[in-house]
Design a protein around this motif. Structure first.
Motif, mmCIF file in Angstrom:
data_model
loop_
_atom_site.group_PDB
_atom_site.id
_atom_site.type_symbol
_atom_site.label_atom_id
_atom_site.label_comp_id
_atom_site.label_asym_id
_atom_site.label_seq_id
_atom_site.Cartn_x
_atom_site.Cartn_y
_atom_site.Cartn_z
ATOM 1 N N GLN A 1 4.091 12.476 21.512
ATOM 2 C CA GLN A 1 3.787 13.584 20.793
ATOM 3 C C GLN A 1 4.017 13.560 19.464
ATOM 4 O O GLN A 1 3.762 13.475 18.232
ATOM 5 N N PRO A 2 5.393 13.359 19.375
ATOM 6 C CA PRO A 2 6.049 12.830 17.971
ATOM 7 C C PRO A 2 5.395 11.907 16.996
ATOM 8 O O PRO A 2 5.139 11.902 16.349
ATOM 9 N N CYS A 3 5.450 10.814 18.054
ATOM 10 C CA CYS A 3 4.259 9.604 16.743
ATOM 11 C C CYS A 3 2.414 10.795 16.338
ATOM 12 O O CYS A 3 2.822 9.646 15.669
ATOM 13 N N VAL A 4 2.475 10.641 17.562
ATOM 14 C CA VAL A 4 0.904 11.405 17.235
ATOM 15 C C VAL A 4 0.712 11.603 16.077
ATOM 16 O O VAL A 4 0.083 12.229 15.087
ATOM 17 N N ARG A 5 2.033 13.252 16.473
ATOM 18 C CA ARG A 5 1.518 14.132 15.057
ATOM 19 C C ARG A 5 2.715 13.382 13.518
ATOM 20 O O ARG A 5 1.881 14.276 12.458
ATOM 21 N N SER A 6 2.294 12.082 13.568
ATOM 22 C CA SER A 6 3.260 12.005 12.001
ATOM 23 C C SER A 6 2.240 11.300 11.749
ATOM 24 O O SER A 6 2.196 10.958 10.807
ATOM 25 N N PHE A 7 0.698 10.739 12.820
ATOM 26 C CA PHE A 7 -0.405 9.801 11.959
ATOM 27 C C PHE A 7 -0.855 10.391 10.688
ATOM 28 O O PHE A 7 -1.092 9.441 9.992
ATOM 29 N N PRO A 8 -0.683 12.065 11.202
ATOM 30 C CA PRO A 8 -1.353 12.063 9.436
ATOM 31 C C PRO A 8 -1.554 12.114 7.893
ATOM 32 O O PRO A 8 -1.655 11.212 7.027
ATOM 33 N N GLY A 9 0.084 12.268 8.642
ATOM 34 C CA GLY A 9 1.597 11.281 7.238
ATOM 35 C C GLY A 9 0.943 10.266 7.511
ATOM 36 O O GLY A 9 1.583 9.589 5.986
ATOM 37 N N MET A 10 1.400 9.485 8.149
ATOM 38 C CA MET A 10 0.988 7.081 8.029
ATOM 39 C C MET A 10 -0.080 7.596 7.664
ATOM 40 O O MET A 10 -0.349 6.441 6.566
ATOM 41 N N LYS A 11 -1.894 8.206 7.769
ATOM 42 C CA LYS A 11 -2.524 8.104 6.923
ATOM 43 C C LYS A 11 -2.453 7.912 5.677
ATOM 44 O O LYS A 11 -2.684 7.247 5.254
ATOM 45 N N ALA A 12 -1.838 8.795 5.472
ATOM 46 C CA ALA A 12 -1.824 9.789 3.669
ATOM 47 C C ALA A 12 -1.015 8.381 3.111
ATOM 48 O O ALA A 12 -1.025 7.811 1.859
ATOM 49 N N ALA A 13 0.165 7.952 4.289
ATOM 50 C CA ALA A 13 1.128 7.047 3.166
ATOM 51 C C ALA A 13 0.242 5.802 3.447
ATOM 52 O O ALA A 13 0.426 5.061 1.818
ATOM 53 N N GLN A 14 -0.525 5.324 3.683
ATOM 54 C CA GLN A 14 -1.307 4.012 3.709
ATOM 55 C C GLN A 14 -2.204 4.044 2.920
ATOM 56 O O GLN A 14 -2.207 3.245 2.084
ATOM 57 N N GLU A 15 -3.040 5.307 2.652
ATOM 58 C CA GLU A 15 -4.076 5.499 1.744
ATOM 59 C C GLU A 15 -3.299 5.426 0.251
ATOM 60 O O GLU A 15 -4.049 4.661 -0.706
ATOM 61 N N LEU A 16 -1.674 5.896 0.148
ATOM 62 C CA LEU A 16 -1.055 5.294 -1.183
ATOM 63 C C LEU A 16 -0.887 3.887 -1.106
ATOM 64 O O LEU A 16 -0.279 3.745 -2.761
ATOM 65 N N TYR A 17 -1.205 3.516 -0.568
ATOM 66 C CA TYR A 17 -0.854 1.495 -0.755
ATOM 67 C C TYR A 17 -2.470 0.553 -0.920
ATOM 68 O O TYR A 17 -2.121 -0.708 -0.298
ATOM 69 N N ALA A 18 -3.690 1.797 -0.529
ATOM 70 C CA ALA A 18 -4.718 1.480 0.091
ATOM 71 C C ALA A 18 -5.260 -0.031 -0.895
ATOM 72 O O ALA A 18 -5.427 -1.322 -0.160
ATOM 73 N N HIS A 19 -4.255 -0.195 -1.598
ATOM 74 C CA HIS A 19 -4.727 -1.200 -2.585
ATOM 75 C C HIS A 19 -3.638 -2.068 -3.531
ATOM 76 O O HIS A 19 -4.569 -2.701 -4.499
ATOM 77 N N ASP A 20 -2.969 -2.116 -2.789
ATOM 78 C CA ASP A 20 -1.540 -3.065 -2.873
ATOM 79 C C ASP A 20 -1.710 -3.844 -2.287
ATOM 80 O O ASP A 20 -0.902 -3.674 -0.941
ATOM 81 N N LYS A 21 -1.797 -5.609 -1.997
ATOM 82 C CA LYS A 21 -2.099 -6.481 -1.350
ATOM 83 C C LYS A 21 -0.778 -7.080 -1.102
ATOM 84 O O LYS A 21 -0.332 -7.599 0.240
ATOM 85 N N ASP A 22 0.537 -6.120 -1.504
ATOM 86 C CA ASP A 22 2.021 -6.377 -1.069
ATOM 87 C C ASP A 22 2.093 -5.556 0.363
ATOM 88 O O ASP A 22 3.468 -5.739 0.600
ATOM 89 N N VAL A 23 1.428 -4.492 0.565
ATOM 90 C CA VAL A 23 2.056 -3.789 1.221
ATOM 91 C C VAL A 23 1.095 -3.534 2.495
ATOM 92 O O VAL A 23 -0.029 -3.795 2.483
ATOM 93 N N GLN A 24 2.009 -3.728 3.571
ATOM 94 C CA GLN A 24 0.837 -3.787 5.042
ATOM 95 C C GLN A 24 1.747 -3.090 6.153
ATOM 96 O O GLN A 24 2.699 -3.089 6.423
ATOM 97 N N PHE A 25 0.142 -2.267 6.212
ATOM 98 C CA PHE A 25 1.280 -1.045 7.251
ATOM 99 C C PHE A 25 0.452 -0.951 9.052
ATOM 100 O O PHE A 25 -0.514 -1.816 9.001
ATOM 101 N N VAL A 26 1.843 -1.606 10.127
ATOM 102 C CA VAL A 26 1.401 -2.920 11.368
ATOM 103 C C VAL A 26 1.714 -1.231 12.296
ATOM 104 O O VAL A 26 2.764 -0.599 12.765
#
Length: 489
Positions: free
Chosen positions: A370-395
């Protein structure tokens, strides 16, 4: 912490290891299972299976099965379970197999109820003294299923069948939340109040009487209290709500953050604006920026003008960034990441080598965490910050899943929540150590995050999470931008 408490509870209730099993021997077994090399693990698995021919009690079988499960020797584990279920058809092993394979796999509420009735008929609670928690888990799941169907009467009935008072502080919450989501405040309110009162009972015990059960019960206090008080606030019962909050803050001051939003709302209801303003300022300074509209309004009300607000707001954000930078310093490392090659949801290979030249965020998670799942909206928002940065990859590294059809479950989970994540499966064992990537990285709990620089060096290691979207965005930005900067070991 919660994981350790639950292990303690299970041990206390007799659902994992029997007391008559030699604990010293068990400790040796688990040391090998959790830290031994592949050869030692294979040797232990073979020895356990051979030794099982001499077992004279179900507890011995259960111990061996649990060790084999930890060793991930599924073939031997299932073979031993088959022998034990034939030998003890009315015992715990057979019961646990029924609960896992019949009750928890039932998708419809009617099928769940049918399975529960069969469970208590074949394995009555009275036959397993001290093991009531197993049945309470089942009851909680069944009650929540009825709540989601809108059947408050049956949901309430099955909650009432729970035996363990300490569990109600947490076990009632999903059912209450399901009823609340369905708009049934009248049915949800007494459920939250029961959970709140029971949790408060354990919190109020003298320190010397607080065992694992008491500590676990207290964990649900902020959630049940917040939910119940929100209902009171919605009904305009501000003073009654405030009495409960004041009582909570005396008994459990560490719950202040969890109750902060509803506390501020309640204070506003009784026109105590300055106190509400101070609480909202504290939340905003911790990254909960959704409080800004109310904070801004209160600033104007209290000062008679909005002059100076923007500077005040900027100061709070600067202080937050400063605190984040101080926090991440404690998680700074510099070492080579182990090589890996894992498959993603499409079956394509994702390797460390293929990610070279990018700053990489590895987020280890599981669907049941559950802590993992609860953090996902924030992680999605963080990934969107770097959506156009080809030098950053979320896995997002899916690990430690418990079901055989985990790949299907993970794909459904990601699709249902529309997460645009690159998900890989951490199920490839190192031929020398027998460890998956999480094991090679020394992960003891999830969620765990690793920030890698462009050369494949681990620059930061973090554990735990927050559901705070804005905080996660800021923290990830600081981590990623720091990892972009060249550093020599």
């Amino acid at each position: 912490m919660k994981f350790k408490l639950m292990i303690g509870l299970l041990l206390a209730s007799g659902t994992v290891l029997a007391q008559q099993v030699d604990r010293a021997k068990m400790e040796r077994y688990y040391q090998i299972a959790n830290g031994g090399n592949a050869e030692r693990k294979d040797s232990l698995a073979n020895a356990l299976f051979a030794e099982s021919k001499k077992y004279n009690s179900e507890d011995e079988y259960r111990t061996a099965i649990n060790v084999l499960r930890t060793l991930e020797k599924e073939d031997k584990q299932l073979a031993l379970e088959k022998i034990a279920t034939k030998k003890y058809p009315k015992g715990k092993i057979t019961r646990e197999a029924f609960v896992t394979n019949v009750f928890y796999k039932a998708e419809e509420t009617a099928a769940k109820e049918k399975a529960y009735l069969e469970l208590i008929k074949k394995w009555p609670v009275a036959n397993f003294p001290g093991d009531e928690l197993t049945y309470d888990y089942v009851l909680g799941s069944l009650a929540t299923s009825f709540a989601k169907d809108g059947n408050a009467k049956k949901a309430t009935y099955y909650l009432g069948e729970m035996k363990e008072r300490f569990w109600r502080g947490n076990g009632y919450l999903p059912t209450g939340q399901a009823l609340l989501a369905a708009g049934d405040t009248a049915a949800a309110a007494p459920i939250f109040k029961t959970a709140m009162d029971d949790a408060y009972y354990y919190i109020s015990l003298p320190e010397e009487q607080k065992d694992n059960k008491a500590r676990f019960a207290s964990m649900g206090y902020a959630s049940s209290m917040s939910a119940y008080v929100n209902i009171l606030v919605g009904q305009g019962k501000y003073r009654e709500a405030l009495e409960y909050i004041d009582k909570a803050l005396v008994a459990a001051p560490e719950q202040a953050d969890g109750l902060a939003k509803v506390h501020a709302k309640t204070l506003l209801g009784v026109n105590r604006k300055l106190e509400a303003y101070n609480i909202l300022s504290r939340l905003y300074a911790k990254g909960q920026f959704e409080t800004e509209p109310e904070l801004k309004k209160l600033y104007g009300d209290l000062n008679g003008t909005l002059a100076g607000y923007e500077q005040y707001n900027a100061t709070l954000k600067e202080e937050l960034v400063k605190n984040i930078r101080e926090h991440i310093k404690g998680n700074e490392v510099f070492k080579k990441a182990p090589d890996f090659e894992l498959l993603n949801l499409k079956g394509d290979k994702v390797s460390l080598a293929s990610l070279k030249g990018k700053v990489v965020v590895l987020d280890f998670w599981a669907t049941w965490c559950q802590p993992c799942v609860r953090s996902f909206p924030g992680m999605k928002a963080a990934q969107e910050l770097y959506a156009h940065d080809k030098d950053v990859q979320f896995v997002f590294v899916n690990t430690w899943e418990r079901d055989k059809n985990y790949k299907e479950n993970v794909a459904k989970f990601i699709d249902k929540n529309q997460y645009p994540f690159e998900v890989v499966f951490d199920d490839q064992k190192d031929p020398e150590t027998g460890k998956v990537l999480a094991g090679k990285l020394g992960i003891n709990g999830i969620p765990s995050k690793f920030i890698l620089d462009k050369d494949g060096n681990i620059r930061y290691m973090l554990t735990g999470s927050t559901p705070n979207v804005d905080y996660i965005k800021l923290e990830m930005r600081e981590l990623i931008e720091s990892a972009k900067k060249e550093k020599k070991g």
